[in-house]
Motif scaffolding. Structure first.
Motif, short mmCIF file in Angstrom:
data_model
loop_
_atom_site.label_atom_id
_atom_site.label_comp_id
_atom_site.label_asym_id
_atom_site.label_seq_id
_atom_site.Cartn_x
_atom_site.Cartn_y
_atom_site.Cartn_z
N ARG A 31 28.98 -18.95 36.63
CA ARG A 31 28.53 -17.98 35.62
C ARG A 31 27.01 -17.99 35.44
O ARG A 31 26.46 -17.06 34.88
CB ARG A 31 29.20 -18.27 34.28
N LYS A 86 31.84 -24.52 38.48
CA LYS A 86 32.59 -23.95 39.60
C LYS A 86 32.72 -22.42 39.51
O LYS A 86 32.75 -21.74 40.53
CB LYS A 86 33.97 -24.59 39.65
N ASP A 87 32.75 -21.88 38.31
CA ASP A 87 32.91 -20.44 38.18
C ASP A 87 31.61 -19.67 38.43
O ASP A 87 31.61 -18.45 38.52
CB ASP A 87 33.48 -20.08 36.81
N ARG A 141 27.52 -14.56 43.62
CA ARG A 141 28.64 -15.51 43.58
C ARG A 141 29.45 -15.48 44.88
O ARG A 141 29.78 -16.52 45.43
CB ARG A 141 29.55 -15.21 42.39
#
Length: 99
Positions: free
Chosen positions: A38, A35-36, A45
């Motif tokens: 990275r 979810k982040d 993003r």
């Protein structure tokens, strides 16, 4: 070994050209493990989250029912049939009371 690496690399590059990368990025964003985001560059993003937001907005507007142009309540057809047709005198009296 070097020949194997180059073969795999060229094969992956060919497949990447035919892949819908945008949908893969959206799938990554929706997966709770990633979810982040990275695994994506920072510049991409925000774009991915904007795409997800836009898709949700489009889906929400598509699911909203289209309002009818007439705001009249539906007619009671069953009561009309009962009021117009009856076979016995008792039925007529009970129907007249209902109408």
């Amino acid at each position: 070994m070097v020949r194997f690496k180059t073969t795999v690399t060229t094969d992956l590059e060919k497949r990447k050209e035919n892949t819908n990368i945008i949908w893969l990025k959206i799938a990554i964003a929706l997966d709770p493990r990633f979810k982040d985001l990275r695994c994506l560059p920072r510049t991409e993003r925000g774009e991915v989250w904007a795409l997800v937001t836009n898709l949700l907005k489009e889906e929400k507007t598509a699911q909203q029912p289209i309002e009818a142009t007439e705001s009249q309540p539906p007619k009671k057809k069953a009561a009309l049939f009962l009021c117009s047709e009856s076979e016995s005198d008792e039925d007529e009296e009970s129907i007249e009371e209902m109408c």
